[in-house]
Design an enzyme around this catalytic site. Structure first.
Site, PDB file in Angstrom:
ATOM      1  CE  LYS A 249      29.260  22.490  -2.947  1.00 39.89           C
ATOM      2  NZ  LYS A 249      29.722  23.510  -3.981  1.00 39.89           N
ATOM      3  CB  CYS A 319      40.424  16.437 -15.450  1.00 36.76           C
ATOM      4  SG  CYS A 319      39.020  15.579 -16.203  1.00 36.76           S
ATOM      5  CB  CYS A 337      40.962   8.454 -18.950  1.00 35.30           C
ATOM      6  SG  CYS A 337      39.656   9.702 -19.173  1.00 35.30           S
TER       7      CYS A 337
END
Length: 373
Positions: A249, A319, A337
């Protein structure tokens, strides 16, 4: 005990021979002055040189004359056993070269299926992100470079910021980068980190997660960058991941921000959590690397750089990990969703109309009051 004498530089030396306690075919000789009594090896105040005579394994005993003759000729079969210092011993130990890290996997053998209506979801989140300011927008790794002038220092500041960001909120990471820069002299450079004491680095980053480990990681990374990369940040994923404390990452995000190279998606906890909530992975992924490979297999290349920043901010504001604000998310109202959890609004209860008889029962017994004249 049998002995022999030899003349060395005018000094008479007596060699005392005795059988080795470890092997019957080895005889040990101890050197000493002729005028002094012979002492055993165990009682000698200083370790003396010992001469080890190797003979054929088939011979169990050697005559004194044979031993003396062998000593005079200084046969190649004689070995001087001397006390060896730790440095000499360590120099003889073979040091294994470090294992080369495995190259980072770039693609799946079989691409993941493209989720249905993913573009609608992506565009809806993009619209919501334009209406909010998340911590990553003002305190992300991109902000770390703006206080540096030298290009190498700018790239190094980005890398350090990403190394500190693991298991740490952006607000804490941003403050730690500023404090570290001030602690090492006002410029976050490879040379400044190498010159700084570990205690100085630790004090500056003490509020980030795993700060003790990260202190060592940053120090080791700076040394590697100086010795192998001309004090600059590498330009490949594999080279970045070879640095201690740098994972895929961080590597992909470093290439995107520092070098403007779009070689892959940086997947952190937010990207991993949100894409699984959206049902984009079948079956659901358990590790960020699985998430990255799935996304890279079907998401258009031009979106690989933007998706991290977009979803990180979305995960910081709406979220969130615990108690997502589904009521504020347009994905819920549009049915995009599968993990949406909207609580139905509670309507006020209608009060039941009561009859006069019910009112009388609730009011208690009837009392008549009369006034006498």
């Amino acid at each position: 005990m049998p002995s022999s004498q030899r003349q060395v530089s005018g000094v008479v030396t007596r060699l005392s021979a005795r059988a080795s306690p470890y092997h019957n075919t080895v005889t040990l000789f101890e050197a000493g002055n002729a005028g002094q009594p012979s002492t055993s090896l165990s009682s000698s105040p200083k370790p003396s040189k010992r001469i080890k005579l190797e003979v054929e394994s088939g011979t169990s005993s050697i005559s004194d004359s044979t031993r003396s003759e062998s000593l005079r000729k200084m046969s190649p079969t004689l070995k001087l056993e001397e006390m060896v210092s730790e440095e000499d011993a360590s120099s003889k130990v073979k040091i294994k070269s470090p294992k080369k890290p495995k190259p980072i996997q770039r693609a799946l053998d079989t691409p993941h299926i493209t989720p249905s209506r993913w573009k609608e979801v992506y565009d809806a989140i993009k619209v919501m992100r334009t209406q909010m300011v998340a911590p990553v927008d003002t305190m992300g790794c991109e902000q770390a470079q703006h206080k540096e002038k030298d290009p190498k220092n700018r790239r190094f500041a980005i890398l350090v910021s990403l190394m500190l960001s693991s298991q740490t909120k952006d607000e804490v990471t941003d403050a730690a980068v500023d404090k570290l820069r001030a602690a090492v002299g006002g410029t976050l450079s490879v040379a400044a980190i190498i010159s700084a004491d570990e205690s100085t680095i630790s004090d500056a980053i003490a509020k980030v997660g795993f700060w003790r480990r990260k202190t060592g990681y940053i120090k080791k990374a700076a040394l590697r960058l100086r010795d192998e990369f001309d004090s600059d940040v590498p330009k490949t994923v594999d080279e970045l991941c070879s640095l201690t404390g740098v994972g895929p990452k961080m590597a992909f995000l470093t290439l995107q921000v520092a070098w403007n190279l779009n070689h892959g998606i940086g997947v952190d906890v937010h990207v991993h959590r949100i894409t699984n909530r959206l049902g984009w992975h079948q079956p659901p992924t358990k590790k960020p690397e699985e998430t990255r490979l799935n996304l890279q297999s079907w998401l258009p290349l031009e979106l690989h750089r933007d998706i991290n920043h977009m979803l990180v901010g979305f995960g910081q504001t709406i979220c969130v990990a615990v108690g997502p604000k589904c009521d504020s998310c347009t994905l819920s109202t549009k049915g995009l969703c599968p993990s949406a959890n909207i609580k139905p609004s509670k309507s006020p209860k209608k009060r039941k109309r009561q009859s006069s008889a019910d009112l009388e029962r609730e009011s208690g017994p009837k009392i008549d009051i009369a006034i006498e004249s």
